[in-house]
Design a protein around this motif. Structure first.
Motif, PDB file in Angstrom:
ATOM      1  N   VAL A   1      45.871 -87.896  -3.136  1.00 34.51           N
ATOM      2  CA  VAL A   1      44.699 -87.114  -3.535  1.00 34.51           C
ATOM      3  C   VAL A   1      44.526 -85.919  -2.613  1.00 34.51           C
ATOM      4  CG1 VAL A   1      42.195 -87.126  -3.849  1.00 34.51           C
ATOM      5  CG2 VAL A   1      43.544 -89.089  -4.594  1.00 34.51           C
ATOM      6  N   GLY A   2      44.689 -86.134  -1.304  1.00 30.73           N
ATOM      7  CA  GLY A   2      44.583 -85.032  -0.359  1.00 30.73           C
ATOM      8  C   GLY A   2      45.600 -83.945  -0.646  1.00 30.73           C
ATOM      9  N   HIS A   3      46.815 -84.343  -0.974  1.00 31.10           N
ATOM     10  CA  HIS A   3      47.881 -83.394  -1.324  1.00 31.10           C
ATOM     11  C   HIS A   3      47.461 -82.551  -2.530  1.00 31.10           C
ATOM     12  CE1 HIS A   3      51.625 -82.385  -3.586  1.00 31.10           C
ATOM     13  NE2 HIS A   3      52.049 -82.043  -2.385  1.00 31.10           N
ATOM     14  N   ALA A   4      46.981 -83.205  -3.581  1.00 32.91           N
ATOM     15  CA  ALA A   4      46.558 -82.476  -4.775  1.00 32.91           C
ATOM     16  C   ALA A   4      45.357 -81.585  -4.486  1.00 32.91           C
ATOM     17  CB  ALA A   4      46.224 -83.465  -5.896  1.00 32.91           C
ATOM     18  N   ALA A   5      44.444 -82.056  -3.635  1.00 31.43           N
ATOM     19  CA  ALA A   5      43.264 -81.247  -3.297  1.00 31.43           C
ATOM     20  C   ALA A   5      43.666 -79.980  -2.550  1.00 31.43           C
ATOM     21  CB  ALA A   5      42.285 -82.073  -2.464  1.00 31.43           C
TER      22      ALA A   5
ATOM     23  N   GLY B   1      42.028 -70.286  -4.582  1.00 31.51           N
ATOM     24  CA  GLY B   1      41.666 -69.223  -3.660  1.00 31.51           C
ATOM     25  C   GLY B   1      40.946 -69.629  -2.402  1.00 31.51           C
ATOM     26  N   ALA B   2      40.767 -70.921  -2.133  1.00 33.28           N
ATOM     27  CA  ALA B   2      40.033 -71.373  -0.956  1.00 33.28           C
ATOM     28  C   ALA B   2      40.877 -71.267   0.313  1.00 33.28           C
ATOM     29  CB  ALA B   2      39.582 -72.819  -1.136  1.00 33.28           C
ATOM     30  N   THR B   3      40.188 -71.216   1.453  1.00 32.96           N
ATOM     31  CA  THR B   3      40.820 -71.462   2.743  1.00 32.96           C
ATOM     32  C   THR B   3      40.790 -72.965   2.966  1.00 32.96           C
ATOM     33  OG1 THR B   3      40.160 -69.340   3.675  1.00 32.96           O
ATOM     34  CG2 THR B   3      40.660 -71.114   5.229  1.00 32.96           C
ATOM     35  N   VAL B   4      41.932 -73.565   3.251  1.00 36.27           N
ATOM     36  CA  VAL B   4      42.010 -75.027   3.325  1.00 36.27           C
ATOM     37  C   VAL B   4      42.304 -75.481   4.755  1.00 36.27           C
ATOM     38  CG1 VAL B   4      43.179 -77.101   2.490  1.00 36.27           C
ATOM     39  CG2 VAL B   4      42.792 -75.169   0.938  1.00 36.27           C
ATOM     40  N   VAL B   5      41.435 -76.366   5.236  1.00 37.27           N
ATOM     41  CA  VAL B   5      41.615 -77.045   6.516  1.00 37.27           C
ATOM     42  C   VAL B   5      41.832 -78.518   6.201  1.00 37.27           C
ATOM     43  CG1 VAL B   5      40.629 -77.508   8.785  1.00 37.27           C
ATOM     44  CG2 VAL B   5      39.960 -75.438   7.528  1.00 37.27           C
ATOM     45  N   THR B   6      42.746 -79.160   6.894  1.00 38.61           N
ATOM     46  CA  THR B   6      42.931 -80.583   6.666  1.00 38.61           C
ATOM     47  C   THR B   6      43.045 -81.317   7.994  1.00 38.61           C
ATOM     48  OG1 THR B   6      44.223 -82.259   5.459  1.00 38.61           O
ATOM     49  CG2 THR B   6      45.444 -80.479   6.516  1.00 38.61           C
ATOM     50  N   THR B   7      42.605 -82.570   8.000  1.00 37.56           N
ATOM     51  CA  THR B   7      42.760 -83.418   9.177  1.00 37.56           C
ATOM     52  C   THR B   7      43.841 -84.453   8.910  1.00 37.56           C
ATOM     53  OG1 THR B   7      41.001 -84.905   8.418  1.00 37.56           O
ATOM     54  CG2 THR B   7      40.385 -83.135   9.939  1.00 37.56           C
ATOM     55  N   VAL B   8      44.647 -84.734   9.942  1.00 33.98           N
ATOM     56  CA  VAL B   8      45.726 -85.715   9.845  1.00 33.98           C
ATOM     57  C   VAL B   8      45.778 -86.514  11.139  1.00 33.98           C
ATOM     58  CG1 VAL B   8      47.119 -84.312   8.254  1.00 33.98           C
ATOM     59  CG2 VAL B   8      47.418 -84.069  10.735  1.00 33.98           C
TER      60      VAL B   8
ATOM     61  N   ALA C   1      52.251 -78.789   1.802  1.00 32.18           N
ATOM     62  CA  ALA C   1      51.407 -78.757   0.608  1.00 32.18           C
ATOM     63  C   ALA C   1      50.652 -77.444   0.478  1.00 32.18           C
ATOM     64  CB  ALA C   1      50.416 -79.924   0.638  1.00 32.18           C
ATOM     65  N   GLY C   2      50.476 -76.730   1.596  1.00 32.90           N
ATOM     66  CA  GLY C   2      49.817 -75.429   1.530  1.00 32.90           C
ATOM     67  C   GLY C   2      48.605 -75.266   2.411  1.00 32.90           C
ATOM     68  N   ALA C   3      48.248 -76.280   3.191  1.00 27.23           N
ATOM     69  CA  ALA C   3      47.081 -76.151   4.066  1.00 27.23           C
ATOM     70  C   ALA C   3      47.322 -75.070   5.110  1.00 27.23           C
ATOM     71  CB  ALA C   3      46.777 -77.481   4.750  1.00 27.23           C
ATOM     72  N   GLN C   4      46.355 -74.127   5.247  1.00 29.95           N
ATOM     73  CA  GLN C   4      46.518 -73.065   6.257  1.00 29.95           C
ATOM     74  C   GLN C   4      46.225 -73.555   7.660  1.00 29.95           C
ATOM     75  OE1 GLN C   4      44.527 -72.563   3.393  1.00 29.95           O
ATOM     76  NE2 GLN C   4      44.479 -70.372   2.889  1.00 29.95           N
ATOM     77  N   HIS C   5      45.360 -74.571   7.780  1.00 31.14           N
ATOM     78  CA  HIS C   5      44.947 -75.063   9.088  1.00 31.14           C
ATOM     79  C   HIS C   5      45.037 -76.587   9.089  1.00 31.14           C
ATOM     80  CE1 HIS C   5      43.341 -71.037   9.931  1.00 31.14           C
ATOM     81  NE2 HIS C   5      42.814 -71.082   8.722  1.00 31.14           N
ATOM     82  N   VAL C   6      45.756 -77.136  10.082  1.00 32.57           N
ATOM     83  CA  VAL C   6      45.934 -78.584  10.175  1.00 32.57           C
ATOM     84  C   VAL C   6      45.418 -79.041  11.538  1.00 32.57           C
ATOM     85  CG1 VAL C   6      47.571 -80.487  10.106  1.00 32.57           C
ATOM     86  CG2 VAL C   6      47.942 -78.472   8.666  1.00 32.57           C
ATOM     87  N   VAL C   7      44.530 -80.036  11.521  1.00 36.74           N
ATOM     88  CA  VAL C   7      43.872 -80.506  12.735  1.00 36.74           C
ATOM     89  C   VAL C   7      44.166 -81.989  12.927  1.00 36.74           C
ATOM     90  CG1 VAL C   7      41.663 -80.806  13.930  1.00 36.74           C
ATOM     91  CG2 VAL C   7      42.025 -78.813  12.427  1.00 36.74           C
ATOM     92  N   ASN C   8      44.683 -82.346  14.094  1.00 36.07           N
ATOM     93  CA  ASN C   8      44.894 -83.752  14.420  1.00 36.07           C
ATOM     94  C   ASN C   8      43.569 -84.322  14.917  1.00 36.07           C
ATOM     95  OD1 ASN C   8      45.553 -86.256  15.596  1.00 36.07           O
ATOM     96  ND2 ASN C   8      47.607 -85.563  16.162  1.00 36.07           N
ATOM     97  N   TYR C   9      42.985 -85.226  14.113  1.00 30.98           N
ATOM     98  CA  TYR C   9      41.657 -85.736  14.457  1.00 30.98           C
ATOM     99  C   TYR C   9      41.678 -86.706  15.639  1.00 30.98           C
ATOM    100  CZ  TYR C   9      42.901 -89.923  11.706  1.00 30.98           C
ATOM    101  OH  TYR C   9      43.518 -91.057  11.225  1.00 30.98           O
TER     102      TYR C   9
END
Length: 340
Positions: free
Chosen positions: A165-169, A177-184, A196-204
């Motif tokens: 689901v996170g991948h599809a989101a 057109g959104a700016t996407v941040v994701t936590t992993v 997948a295309g996330a511009q910003h990836v944050v290790n929580y």
């Protein structure tokens, strides 16, 4: 035809391969020759947990799939024999899903699969992509439909960006057109989220994730697509803007959550719980249409290079496929049912 069935709840061992007659489509129904069946957490949970017994004497699992229309019932328009299609909610309120060579579905759960899209992609849509669509379209200040430009200027936080689901989101938000941040949780999942295309990836698990996200989005996050609200409630409260929506699609970690009430009240936070089974026909139809448009634009690729590794099983190994999903394998589990 070959079909996987179970007649009692339990672990994957209750699944068995049997021969069953090829079903005939009735009024308003379509028969699909299944090429690929997709497995989701909801499939094993439905099989494993049935405290009041199974809804039918015998069940064929799996909500998602792709294949070719094989027969069309009376009253069906816009779908023809030979059409390539993807399906959703195939086993919802019905005894037979996609873990079999042929399945019969209501016509509104059968969606044209664009010519350039693989059957693997078609079987990977359904639950993940439609859940993600719903999560991205319930914000008070956001759009109700997705298309290029629909999320321009908005910041989307996807928690658990390496899941299906996170991948599809991530992909749908970027397409819109959104700016996407994701936590992993670690570097391997970070690479998948970036793919997948996330511009910003944050290790929580490292440093100050809330501070990092605030540095990316000083005015706050507009939409949160959340997989684990129990663990993420405090983090989310620190990074969202007023009138943000928190779309919650899983209960990872338990069944009860404690929210920082004063923080969320002051922000007018909207909490939206999401389960496809009860979102209603209008939301399902909108998701199917928009997801198909994204597929047509090439915005929802699958495979390791696109951030979603594929794990393949033969139909007779459906029990192993369910076990893999139940054991939280990273990526998408697919079952090869019949030749393309």
């Amino acid at each position: 035809m070959k079909s996987i069935v179970y007649s009692r709840p339990g672990d994957p061992s209750v699944l068995e391969l049997v021969e069953r007659p090829v079903p005939e489509p009735g009024l308003g129904e379509v028969r699909v020759r299944v090429v690929v069946s997709g497995v989701n957490p909801t499939d094993w949970k439905s099989r494993a947990a049935a405290p009041n017994g199974l809804p039918f004497p015998e069940v064929t699992p799996n909500q998602d799939g792709s294949g070719v229309v094989d027969a069309v019932g009376e009253g069906v328009e816009g779908i023809s024999v030979g059409d390539r299609v993807w399906t959703y909610l195939s086993a919802h309120e019905r005894p037979t899903g996609t873990a079999q060579e042929f399945t019969v579905l209501p016509a509104d759960r059968v969606v044209p699969l664009p010519d350039a899209a693989s059957f693997d992609l078609g079987a990977s849509l359904g639950v993940p992509a439609m859940t993600a669509h719903r999560a991205l379209t319930v914000a008070e200040d956001g759009p109700r439909r997705l298309h290029p430009g629909a999320l321009d200027g908005l910041v989307v936080l996807v928690t658990g960006g390496a899941g299906a689901v996170g991948h599809a989101a991530i992909q749908l938000a970027r397409w819109a057109g959104a700016t996407v941040v994701t936590t992993v949780s670690g570097p391997e999942k970070a690479e998948l989220a970036r793919a997948a295309g996330a511009q910003h990836v944050v290790n929580y698990r490292e440093g100050d994730p809330a501070g990092v996200i605030r540095g990316i989005a000083p005015d706050g996050v507009d939409i949160v697509v959340d997989v684990a609200i129990i663990a993420n409630a405090d983090l989310i409260a620190k990074v969202i803007r007023p009138r943000a929506v928190v779309s919650i699609y899983a209960n990872t970690g338990g069944n009860e959550v404690t929210l920082p009430l004063r923080a969320h009240m002051g922000l007018n936070t909207r909490f939206q719980f999401i389960l496809l089974y009860t979102v209603g026909r209008e939301a399902l139809a909108a998701a199917a249409e928009d997801v198909t448009a994204a597929v047509r634009d090439g915005a929802l690729p699958v495979g390791e290079s696109a951030g979603l590794p594929l794990h393949r099983f033969a139909l007779e190994r459906t029990a192993d496929a369910h076990a893999a999903v139940q054991d939280d394998v990273v990526g998408k589990v697919l079952i090869d049912v019949s030749p393309a």
